[in-house]
Design a protein around this motif. Structure first.
Motif, PDB file in Angstrom:
ATOM      1  N   LEU A   1     135.198 -18.855  -8.060  1.00 26.71           N
ATOM      2  CA  LEU A   1     135.499 -17.938  -6.965  1.00 26.71           C
ATOM      3  C   LEU A   1     136.973 -18.025  -6.575  1.00 26.71           C
ATOM      4  CD1 LEU A   1     132.341 -18.449  -4.710  1.00 26.71           C
ATOM      5  CD2 LEU A   1     133.033 -16.302  -5.801  1.00 26.71           C
ATOM      6  N   VAL A   2     137.499 -19.243  -6.478  1.00 26.76           N
ATOM      7  CA  VAL A   2     138.914 -19.415  -6.135  1.00 26.76           C
ATOM      8  C   VAL A   2     139.794 -18.710  -7.169  1.00 26.76           C
ATOM      9  CG1 VAL A   2     140.793 -21.077  -5.909  1.00 26.76           C
ATOM     10  CG2 VAL A   2     138.568 -21.568  -4.869  1.00 26.76           C
ATOM     11  N   ARG A   3     139.471 -18.895  -8.449  1.00 27.93           N
ATOM     12  CA  ARG A   3     140.262 -18.276  -9.522  1.00 27.93           C
ATOM     13  C   ARG A   3     140.190 -16.749  -9.431  1.00 27.93           C
ATOM     14  NH1 ARG A   3     137.644 -20.227 -13.560  1.00 27.93           N
ATOM     15  NH2 ARG A   3     138.801 -22.196 -13.563  1.00 27.93           N
ATOM     16  N   HIS A   4     138.998 -16.228  -9.169  1.00 24.69           N
ATOM     17  CA  HIS A   4     138.823 -14.779  -9.060  1.00 24.69           C
ATOM     18  C   HIS A   4     139.714 -14.201  -7.963  1.00 24.69           C
ATOM     19  CE1 HIS A   4     136.885 -10.855  -8.751  1.00 24.69           C
ATOM     20  NE2 HIS A   4     136.695 -11.077  -7.462  1.00 24.69           N
TER      21      HIS A   4
ATOM     22  N   ASP B   1     142.355 -15.618  -6.594  1.00 21.72           N
ATOM     23  CA  ASP B   1     143.767 -15.823  -6.934  1.00 21.72           C
ATOM     24  C   ASP B   1     144.287 -14.652  -7.766  1.00 21.72           C
ATOM     25  OD1 ASP B   1     144.174 -18.154  -5.567  1.00 21.72           O
ATOM     26  OD2 ASP B   1     143.917 -19.474  -7.313  1.00 21.72           O
ATOM     27  N   GLU B   2     143.445 -14.185  -8.683  1.00 18.77           N
ATOM     28  CA  GLU B   2     143.837 -13.047  -9.520  1.00 18.77           C
ATOM     29  C   GLU B   2     144.004 -11.781  -8.677  1.00 18.77           C
ATOM     30  OE1 GLU B   2     140.755 -12.884 -12.411  1.00 18.77           O
ATOM     31  OE2 GLU B   2     141.450 -14.656 -13.527  1.00 18.77           O
TER      32      GLU B   2
ATOM     33  N   HIS C   1     146.415 -10.958   0.746  1.00 22.00           N
ATOM     34  CA  HIS C   1     145.399 -11.330   1.739  1.00 22.00           C
ATOM     35  C   HIS C   1     144.063 -11.699   1.094  1.00 22.00           C
ATOM     36  CE1 HIS C   1     144.404  -7.068   1.049  1.00 22.00           C
ATOM     37  NE2 HIS C   1     143.194  -7.361   1.460  1.00 22.00           N
ATOM     38  N   MET C   2     143.917 -11.446  -0.211  1.00 20.46           N
ATOM     39  CA  MET C   2     142.668 -11.759  -0.895  1.00 20.46           C
ATOM     40  C   MET C   2     142.577 -13.234  -1.321  1.00 20.46           C
ATOM     41  SD  MET C   2     140.978  -8.953  -0.825  1.00 20.46           S
ATOM     42  CE  MET C   2     139.649  -9.122  -2.024  1.00 20.46           C
ATOM     43  N   ARG C   3     143.641 -13.996  -1.191  1.00 18.97           N
ATOM     44  CA  ARG C   3     143.600 -15.398  -1.633  1.00 18.97           C
ATOM     45  C   ARG C   3     142.629 -16.207  -0.766  1.00 18.97           C
ATOM     46  NH1 ARG C   3     148.371 -15.914  -2.797  1.00 18.97           N
ATOM     47  NH2 ARG C   3     148.161 -16.067  -5.050  1.00 18.97           N
ATOM     48  N   MET C   4     141.814 -17.029  -1.408  1.00 22.82           N
ATOM     49  CA  MET C   4     140.811 -17.846  -0.729  1.00 22.82           C
ATOM     50  C   MET C   4     140.940 -19.296  -1.159  1.00 22.82           C
ATOM     51  SD  MET C   4     138.941 -15.860   1.183  1.00 22.82           S
ATOM     52  CE  MET C   4     139.042 -14.068   1.382  1.00 22.82           C
TER      53      MET C   4
ATOM     54  N   ALA D   1     137.893 -10.819   3.553  1.00 22.22           N
ATOM     55  CA  ALA D   1     139.340 -10.675   3.415  1.00 22.22           C
ATOM     56  C   ALA D   1     139.814  -9.331   3.955  1.00 22.22           C
ATOM     57  CB  ALA D   1     139.741 -10.833   1.947  1.00 22.22           C
ATOM     58  N   THR D   2     139.073  -8.271   3.637  1.00 22.58           N
ATOM     59  CA  THR D   2     139.422  -6.933   4.111  1.00 22.58           C
ATOM     60  C   THR D   2     139.345  -6.866   5.633  1.00 22.58           C
ATOM     61  OG1 THR D   2     138.603  -5.947   2.054  1.00 22.58           O
ATOM     62  CG2 THR D   2     138.812  -4.492   3.970  1.00 22.58           C
ATOM     63  N   TRP D   3     138.282  -7.463   6.190  1.00 24.65           N
ATOM     64  CA  TRP D   3     138.108  -7.482   7.649  1.00 24.65           C
ATOM     65  C   TRP D   3     139.248  -8.230   8.331  1.00 24.65           C
ATOM     66  CZ3 TRP D   3     137.154 -11.951  10.647  1.00 24.65           C
ATOM     67  CH2 TRP D   3     136.943 -11.690  12.006  1.00 24.65           C
TER      68      TRP D   3
END
Length: 250
Positions: free
Chosen positions: A36-39, A41-42, A49-52, A79-81
């Motif tokens: 999930l982290v890798r996804h 990051d991409e 803002h999508m980085r987790m 992330a969108t919220w």
């Protein structure tokens, strides 16, 4: 200390369901978290803002019962919220009217070193509140408590509802729906305890209506408690003065 005897907490999961939830909480696969982290990051290469981080991915994966696809969708919505709502940027002046009622604030920590959010139900009047400002207050308090938790190396919080003098004017079902949505969709696995203290009989009617709206795992964290149980959860020195005075006397 005064004594307020209440029935045994009514919110309990069947043993098999609870056991399954506990396994998921303890055993979110690290490979899935890394994936999930890798996804994200991409995705962040084009939309920062999508980085987790791993901790956030773990909480969402646990909340979605180990379903990676569901966790991925929920994280993207989250992330969108956050990009749109910007809850961390809410300032005191944005919720000045709500704060002036002292219906909610962050104070102290529980005995496990987790920040405590105190909510005083009798100070909320559904006929006088602005729903959007009330929602902003919830976000303001959550972000404040999480920031304090981060400084302490904690992820979870304790939420105490003081239900003393709970009345019909405090029954705000629209706000309750929004609160549940916020906690479950955007702050999953953040609550260690959801405590209702000194709940009168009227509150049980309210609770019977609200409980089905909750995810069973969230509902399992709700306790209807008396003075002794609250004292077990929060040390006297960590209580707000107004709560300590009622719990132990002046």
């Amino acid at each position: 200390r005064s004594r307020h005897s209440l029935p045994v907490p009514v919110v309990q999961l069947a043993a098999p369901a609870m056991a399954k939830c506990e396994v998921l909480v303890e055993a979110a696969p690290e490979d899935d978290i890394t994936s999930l982290v890798r996804h994200f990051d991409e995705l962040a290469a084009a939309a920062p803002h999508m980085r987790m981080d791993a901790a956030t991915c773990r909480r969402f994966l646990v909340a979605r019962k180990g379903d990676i696809a569901a966790a991925e969708r929920s994280l993207a919505d989250f992330a969108t919220w956050r990009e749109a709502a910007k809850p961390r940027e809410i300032k005191r002046e944005d919720v000045a009217k709500e704060l002036s009622t002292r219906k909610g604030y962050v104070h102290g920590v529980d005995r496990a070193n987790r920040p405590v959010v105190w909510v005083f139900a009798s100070r909320h009047d559904k006929s006088e509140r602005d729903l959007e400002e009330s929602v902003k207050l919830v976000l303001f308090l959550m972000e404040q408590a999480i920031e304090q938790a981060d400084r302490r190396g904690e992820e979870k919080l304790c939420l105490v509802f003081d239900c003393s003098s709970f009345a019909y004017r405090n029954m705000d079902f629209d706000l309750e729906r929004r609160l549940i949505q916020i906690l479950e969709q955007y702050y999953p696995e953040r609550m260690a305890h959801l405590v209702s203290w000194r709940a009168p009989s009227l509150f049980y009617i309210f609770w019977r209506i609200v409980r089905p709206w909750l995810d069973p795992v969230t509902a399992s964290k709700v306790e209807l408690v008396d003075d002794d149980r609250l004292a077990e959860l929060v040390d006297r020195e960590q209580l707000p003065d107004e709560v300590a005075a009622r719990l132990y006397g002046a």
